[in-house]
Design a protein around this motif. Sequence first.
Motif, PDB file in Angstrom:
ATOM      1  N   ILE A  45      45.852  50.826  49.701  1.00  0.00           N
ATOM      2  CA  ILE A  45      45.313  50.462  51.022  1.00  0.00           C
ATOM      3  C   ILE A  45      43.838  50.072  50.916  1.00  0.00           C
ATOM      4  CG2 ILE A  45      44.763  51.333  53.344  1.00  0.00           C
ATOM      5  CD1 ILE A  45      47.737  50.890  53.003  1.00  0.00           C
ATOM      6  N   LEU A  46      43.042  50.909  50.245  1.00  0.00           N
ATOM      7  CA  LEU A  46      41.612  50.598  50.168  1.00  0.00           C
ATOM      8  C   LEU A  46      41.364  49.331  49.346  1.00  0.00           C
ATOM      9  CD1 LEU A  46      40.046  54.170  49.896  1.00  0.00           C
ATOM     10  CD2 LEU A  46      40.132  52.664  51.906  1.00  0.00           C
ATOM     11  N   SER A  47      42.190  49.090  48.339  1.00  0.00           N
ATOM     12  CA  SER A  47      42.039  47.845  47.567  1.00  0.00           C
ATOM     13  C   SER A  47      42.352  46.639  48.443  1.00  0.00           C
ATOM     14  CB  SER A  47      42.971  47.841  46.347  1.00  0.00           C
ATOM     15  OG  SER A  47      42.613  48.871  45.452  1.00  0.00           O
ATOM     16  N   GLN A  48      43.358  46.776  49.299  1.00  0.00           N
ATOM     17  CA  GLN A  48      43.674  45.655  50.194  1.00  0.00           C
ATOM     18  C   GLN A  48      42.486  45.343  51.103  1.00  0.00           C
ATOM     19  OE1 GLN A  48      47.869  47.234  51.242  1.00  0.00           O
ATOM     20  NE2 GLN A  48      47.851  45.102  51.864  1.00  0.00           N
ATOM     21  N   TYR A  49      41.851  46.391  51.620  1.00  0.00           N
ATOM     22  CA  TYR A  49      40.672  46.166  52.463  1.00  0.00           C
ATOM     23  C   TYR A  49      39.559  45.502  51.655  1.00  0.00           C
ATOM     24  CZ  TYR A  49      36.762  46.813  55.619  1.00  0.00           C
ATOM     25  OH  TYR A  49      35.679  46.560  56.419  1.00  0.00           O
ATOM     26  N   LEU A  50      39.250  46.103  50.518  1.00  0.00           N
ATOM     27  CA  LEU A  50      38.087  45.642  49.754  1.00  0.00           C
ATOM     28  C   LEU A  50      38.284  44.237  49.191  1.00  0.00           C
ATOM     29  CD1 LEU A  50      37.156  48.994  48.000  1.00  0.00           C
ATOM     30  CD2 LEU A  50      35.793  47.748  49.701  1.00  0.00           C
ATOM     31  N   LEU A  51      39.509  43.879  48.854  1.00  0.00           N
ATOM     32  CA  LEU A  51      39.720  42.531  48.307  1.00  0.00           C
ATOM     33  C   LEU A  51      39.656  41.470  49.399  1.00  0.00           C
ATOM     34  CD1 LEU A  51      42.394  43.310  45.595  1.00  0.00           C
ATOM     35  CD2 LEU A  51      39.964  42.827  45.263  1.00  0.00           C
ATOM     36  N   GLY A  93      32.414  41.552  43.132  1.00  0.00           N
ATOM     37  CA  GLY A  93      32.638  41.043  44.485  1.00  0.00           C
ATOM     38  C   GLY A  93      31.337  40.703  45.167  1.00  0.00           C
ATOM     39  N   LEU A  94      31.223  41.123  46.428  1.00  0.00           N
ATOM     40  CA  LEU A  94      30.006  40.885  47.198  1.00  0.00           C
ATOM     41  C   LEU A  94      29.253  42.193  47.402  1.00  0.00           C
ATOM     42  CD1 LEU A  94      31.607  38.373  49.738  1.00  0.00           C
ATOM     43  CD2 LEU A  94      30.066  37.799  47.848  1.00  0.00           C
ATOM     44  N   VAL A  95      29.502  43.150  46.482  1.00  0.00           N
ATOM     45  CA  VAL A  95      28.808  44.439  46.576  1.00  0.00           C
ATOM     46  C   VAL A  95      27.435  44.337  45.922  1.00  0.00           C
ATOM     47  CG1 VAL A  95      28.872  46.875  45.925  1.00  0.00           C
ATOM     48  CG2 VAL A  95      30.972  45.713  46.622  1.00  0.00           C
ATOM     49  N   ASN A  96      27.402  43.792  44.707  1.00  0.00           N
ATOM     50  CA  ASN A  96      26.139  43.562  44.014  1.00  0.00           C
ATOM     51  C   ASN A  96      26.386  42.454  42.992  1.00  0.00           C
ATOM     52  OD1 ASN A  96      27.145  44.817  41.537  1.00  0.00           O
ATOM     53  ND2 ASN A  96      26.951  46.752  42.641  1.00  0.00           N
ATOM     54  N   ASN A  97      25.388  42.152  42.173  1.00  0.00           N
ATOM     55  CA  ASN A  97      25.547  41.038  41.238  1.00  0.00           C
ATOM     56  C   ASN A  97      25.853  41.503  39.822  1.00  0.00           C
ATOM     57  OD1 ASN A  97      25.204  38.963  43.029  1.00  0.00           O
ATOM     58  ND2 ASN A  97      23.116  38.461  42.421  1.00  0.00           N
ATOM     59  N   GLY A  98      26.940  40.983  39.260  1.00  0.00           N
ATOM     60  CA  GLY A  98      27.199  41.091  37.834  1.00  0.00           C
ATOM     61  C   GLY A  98      27.093  39.686  37.292  1.00  0.00           C
ATOM     62  N   TRP A  99      26.580  39.516  36.117  1.00  0.00           N
ATOM     63  CA  TRP A  99      26.444  38.169  35.539  1.00  0.00           C
ATOM     64  C   TRP A  99      25.772  37.203  36.529  1.00  0.00           C
ATOM     65  CZ3 TRP A  99      30.860  41.147  34.535  1.00  0.00           C
ATOM     66  CH2 TRP A  99      31.041  41.513  33.202  1.00  0.00           C
ATOM     67  N   TYR A 100      24.698  37.686  37.132  1.00  0.00           N
ATOM     68  CA  TYR A 100      23.868  36.855  38.021  1.00  0.00           C
ATOM     69  C   TYR A 100      24.610  36.350  39.259  1.00  0.00           C
ATOM     70  CZ  TYR A 100      21.323  36.838  33.622  1.00  0.00           C
ATOM     71  OH  TYR A 100      20.702  37.234  32.470  1.00  0.00           O
ATOM     72  N   GLY A 101      25.717  36.964  39.586  1.00  0.00           N
ATOM     73  CA  GLY A 101      26.462  36.507  40.760  1.00  0.00           C
ATOM     74  C   GLY A 101      27.506  35.461  40.434  1.00  0.00           C
ATOM     75  N   LYS A 102      27.617  35.090  39.139  1.00  0.00           N
ATOM     76  CA  LYS A 102      28.577  34.034  38.773  1.00  0.00           C
ATOM     77  C   LYS A 102      29.990  34.605  38.637  1.00  0.00           C
ATOM     78  CE  LYS A 102      24.990  31.309  36.608  1.00  0.00           C
ATOM     79  NZ  LYS A 102      24.606  30.407  35.510  1.00  0.00           N
ATOM     80  N   PHE A 103      30.957  33.699  38.559  1.00  0.00           N
ATOM     81  CA  PHE A 103      32.357  34.130  38.406  1.00  0.00           C
ATOM     82  C   PHE A 103      32.922  33.572  37.111  1.00  0.00           C
ATOM     83  CE2 PHE A 103      33.706  29.959  39.872  1.00  0.00           C
ATOM     84  CZ  PHE A 103      32.703  29.599  40.768  1.00  0.00           C
ATOM     85  N   HIS A 104      33.948  34.246  36.625  1.00  0.00           N
ATOM     86  CA  HIS A 104      34.510  33.926  35.312  1.00  0.00           C
ATOM     87  C   HIS A 104      35.898  33.324  35.465  1.00  0.00           C
ATOM     88  CE1 HIS A 104      31.246  35.976  33.329  1.00  0.00           C
ATOM     89  NE2 HIS A 104      31.446  37.039  34.083  1.00  0.00           N
ATOM     90  N   MET A 105      36.094  32.160  34.843  1.00  0.00           N
ATOM     91  CA  MET A 105      37.370  31.467  35.041  1.00  0.00           C
ATOM     92  C   MET A 105      38.554  32.190  34.387  1.00  0.00           C
ATOM     93  SD  MET A 105      36.587  29.128  37.105  1.00  0.00           S
ATOM     94  CE  MET A 105      38.108  28.183  37.188  1.00  0.00           C
ATOM     95  N   GLU A 106      38.315  32.998  33.351  1.00  0.00           N
ATOM     96  CA  GLU A 106      39.459  33.731  32.773  1.00  0.00           C
ATOM     97  C   GLU A 106      39.856  34.889  33.677  1.00  0.00           C
ATOM     98  OE1 GLU A 106      36.492  34.330  32.072  1.00  0.00           O
ATOM     99  OE2 GLU A 106      36.143  36.323  31.255  1.00  0.00           O
ATOM    100  N   MET A 107      38.933  35.318  34.541  1.00  0.00           N
ATOM    101  CA  MET A 107      39.249  36.433  35.426  1.00  0.00           C
ATOM    102  C   MET A 107      39.912  35.984  36.727  1.00  0.00           C
ATOM    103  SD  MET A 107      38.642  38.911  33.611  1.00  0.00           S
ATOM    104  CE  MET A 107      39.020  40.118  34.856  1.00  0.00           C
ATOM    105  N   VAL A 108      39.993  34.681  36.939  1.00  0.00           N
ATOM    106  CA  VAL A 108      40.616  34.198  38.176  1.00  0.00           C
ATOM    107  C   VAL A 108      42.033  34.765  38.301  1.00  0.00           C
ATOM    108  CG1 VAL A 108      41.426  32.147  39.400  1.00  0.00           C
ATOM    109  CG2 VAL A 108      39.199  32.119  38.280  1.00  0.00           C
ATOM    110  N   PHE A 109      42.719  34.856  37.175  1.00  0.00           N
ATOM    111  CA  PHE A 109      44.070  35.430  37.222  1.00  0.00           C
ATOM    112  C   PHE A 109      44.036  36.826  37.834  1.00  0.00           C
ATOM    113  CE2 PHE A 109      47.358  38.190  35.702  1.00  0.00           C
ATOM    114  CZ  PHE A 109      48.497  37.453  35.978  1.00  0.00           C
ATOM    115  N   TRP A 110      43.110  37.643  37.350  1.00  0.00           N
ATOM    116  CA  TRP A 110      43.082  39.043  37.794  1.00  0.00           C
ATOM    117  C   TRP A 110      42.537  39.198  39.206  1.00  0.00           C
ATOM    118  CZ3 TRP A 110      46.112  42.352  35.585  1.00  0.00           C
ATOM    119  CH2 TRP A 110      46.527  42.107  34.260  1.00  0.00           C
TER     120      TRP A 110
END
Length: 700
Positions: free
Chosen positions: A339-345, A359-376
């Motif tokens: 339930i909490l994952s559904q909310y947070l996602l 996510g939008l909690v804080n910055n990892g990797w300068y706020g960028k996103f990773h294309m291999e993680m799109v699946f996850w």
Amino acid sequence: MPSLLSRCNILPIVLLASLGNCEIDRESIVRQFNLRLNQSHPYSPVQVGNGNFAFGVDVTGLQTFLPHNTLSSWGWHNSSLPTTPNQTSISDYTGVDWWTHGRLVNYAQPNPAEKDIGQWLISNPHRINLGRVGLWFGEKNVSEDALQRKSQVLDLWEGAIFSSFTLNGSRVEVETVASPESDTVAVEITSRLFKGGELGVFFDFPYASGKNKFDAPFVGIFNATANHTTALKARRHGATITHTLDATTYVADITWESDASIARVSNFSHRYVLKPARSEDTLTFTINFAPRTVERSGTFEDVKDNAVDWWSDYWSSGAFISLPTSSNSSAKELQRRIILSQYLLAVNGAGKDPAQESGLVNNGWYGKFHMEMVFWHLAHWTLWNKWSLYDRSVGVYERFLPTSYDRARHQGYQGARIGKMSDPTGRSAPGEINSLLIWQQPHPMYFAEMEYRKFPSKKTLKKWDRILSGVADFMVSYAWFNETTKVYDLGPPMYPVSENTNPNQTVNPTFELAYWRFGLDIAEKWQKRQNKPVPATWRNVRDNLAAFPVENDVYVLYEGIKNMWATPATAEDHPGLLGIYGWLPPGTRLNLTIFDKTVDKVYKSWNFTYSYGWDFPLLAMTMARLGNAEKAVDWLLDPNNKFNEVGMPVGGTRVPTPYFPASAGLLLAAGMMAGGWDGLEGPIFPKGWDVEVEGFSAAM
Ligand SMILES: *[C@@H]1O[C@H](CO)[C@@H](O)[C@H](O)[C@H]1NC(C)=O
Ligand SMILES: *[C@@H]1O[C@H](CO)[C@@H](O)[C@H](O)[C@H]1NC(C)=O
Ligand SMILES: *[C@@H]1O[C@H](CO)[C@@H](O)[C@H](O)[C@H]1NC(C)=O
Ligand SMILES: *[C@@H]1O[C@H](CO)[C@@H](O)[C@H](O)[C@H]1NC(C)=O
Ligand SMILES: *[C@@H]1O[C@H](CO)[C@@H](O)[C@H](O)[C@H]1NC(C)=O
Ligand SMILES: *[C@@H]1O[C@H](CO)[C@@H](O)[C@H](O)[C@H]1NC(C)=O
Ligand SMILES: *[C@@H]1O[C@H](CO)[C@@H](O)[C@H](O)[C@H]1NC(C)=O
Ligand SMILES: *[C@@H]1O[C@H](CO)[C@@H](O)[C@H](O)[C@H]1NC(C)=O
Ligand SMILES: *[C@@H]1O[C@H](CO)[C@@H](O)[C@H](O)[C@H]1NC(C)=O
Ligand SMILES: *[C@@H]1O[C@H](CO)[C@@H](O)[C@H](O)[C@H]1NC(C)=O
Ligand SMILES: *[C@@H]1O[C@H](CO)[C@@H](O)[C@H](O)[C@H]1NC(C)=O
Ligand SMILES: *[C@@H]1O[C@H](CO)[C@@H](O)[C@H](O)[C@H]1NC(C)=O
């Protein structure tokens, strides 16, 4: 249409019965897991948001004591370019050349001679914290310790936070919601303290730091006031604050309903205070953040009504799982995480770009996103039939197609090579791993196929056609025909999923071989469905890819790896090789006898202390496919797979916190266990668990 069918509330009873759908009392299950807190969490804010925008709060319902972040999809900043001679422009960066099957290929990797411009390209643009909004207690210095009877409830069903406390005998109540449609926070504050002029609201604007890869828990610098500007333009019942940080400009538009006034605290700060007239005991306001034009989003009540509609609809649509929470503490904890994952996602992982790990909690990797993680980040929506949320960012493949073609061409390959650590323009940051990872390539095939199973239409075929062709062309062109062995090799140089090998020695990793075959299979199906010819090279490469590497009757990480199981570095991190059965459906080359032995070997020899994030869902999916639902649940609840009291995944020592692939992976694994997969109908949960599920799509 299918989205209508998967909604519960609006179906006529007859249809409901015939679909056997929506009998679960979703509202009471969701509300069972409402957050009930009594203090601020220094690292994990409570959040409201809409997938593109999130606002993290402390125990006051605002950012009063802790400067939790306000992050968005669109708020980014570039620091000034370096002034080092010959490194002053992006074109001065040339990367490095590595030998690749007899030729030099140029990779976007840090080059010691271009250190400064290389680092600039890694850390720019970076995502910015749009601003801080908190309670102002007059001239008094109030700390959280001075508050009594603190209480905070996040009502998940409505997406609203109710916070209250007592200050010196006076009650303060704060309600916080975010608009589902615009990047707006709406707040209602009730207190007698307004009458004494002892309470107001402050707004503050930080400079961007861009210095830290992991910028947590708080993003931005509040005391570099000389480096940026803010300008206030007040109007009746509202004000606009324009914030300019170098080339980045955006607007915070504040509107309020009753009498109040706003002013800057001092010329040397970017802090503003909104003070209501002393006759009031309620202050409502909205604050909208936008790149330029102001979007008026209505009153607090308007925003709240929209939020309540959106959230109740979100919970009512798509799939749902009901676990036996009253009789079984494992089931209860799993239900809580779900339930909490559904909310947070929905708050952090449903924007116009794929989510960053934190996510939008804080910055990892300068706020960028990773294309291999799109699946996850995205795959779970497909099983849970939350297609509109999935669709917000899956267009990234089409959007990035031109840069993907450029990348492949630049390296002498055919087709489209998908990048890695990305910003919204599609540029992939320099990095040795970034340039040599390959498992992101077949993701579009997975998504396309899941979508076609649900929406088998010409439109779906067309949506993915150019992407699948481009990516398949690259995959085929990347595979290297080995004249000695007469098979196609993957790598070297390359990094496998686990990123922990010598790239110049890494060849034919088990997972990537399986994923290449899986992807090319789907690319071929796609052509056939459109009555288009299948390029002979696609089949040839797929059918002649190297065999899975086996040593002593177990699959190993890559071909020729020495002492894999005895070397700490290679028997830890993501156990990607188990992904060939569980995460992926069984391919034709899978030997289950060998696979079983591999699972045993992993169980005996893997260093799970260092496992994190999606490793646990990966293991769970494997165990579920092997028919061991008990063990699958154990992995999801593994002591190293921690979810804290606000539901954020906090396991892992080398990654940012929270690490949302753990949440999305949990929903993927749970969705697969609920909806089953080709050949086995769900739900598949431990014996004796009384489980109800509705609205799932089966996994492949
Ligand atoms: C705050 O909540 C915690 C956890 O629920 C509880 O143990 C504690 O007693 C509460 N404190 C107060 C002051 O209510
Ligand atoms: C940062 O600079 C890059 C390269 O010039 C540019 O493509 C991008 O749009 C800029 N982003 C921002 C937010 O200024
Ligand atoms: C900059 O480039 C010029 C021309 O290629 C070269 O002569 C010079 O040595 C370089 N300067 C530095 C500081 O690398
Ligand atoms: C891989 O080989 C390239 C030469 O092609 C070399 O420059 C690089 O240092 C090697 N990397 C490692 C990690 O050995
Ligand atoms: C306010 O109080 C906190 C702790 O109670 C203290 O650390 C801080 O220095 C005080 N600030 C001012 C301006 O007095
Ligand atoms: C609380 O009340 C006391 C006594 O009236 C006063 O001295 C103090 O400043 C008040 N504190 C706050 C935070 O308002
Ligand atoms: C801002 O605060 C940091 C950390 O406290 C300090 O190191 C820095 O000198 C301050 N900068 C200014 C401009 O006051
Ligand atoms: C602010 O600007 C000054 C002067 O250009 C610079 O030295 C300083 O590093 C900047 N501060 C930040 C946080 O970027
Ligand atoms: C603040 O700025 C305003 C407008 O520029 C000016 O009139 C005023 O004197 C300044 N105040 C201080 C304290 O510098
Ligand atoms: C061909 O494969 C063999 C066995 O895997 C390997 O030893 C050899 O290096 C490969 N040849 C080339 C040119 O990569
Ligand atoms: C699977 O591997 C085992 C062990 O190497 C072997 O005996 C068996 O023949 C293989 N099965 C198939 C179908 O290839
Ligand atoms: C397992 O991983 C942990 C965390 O990285 C590390 O501290 C420990 O030494 C590793 N254990 C072994 C046996 O390598």
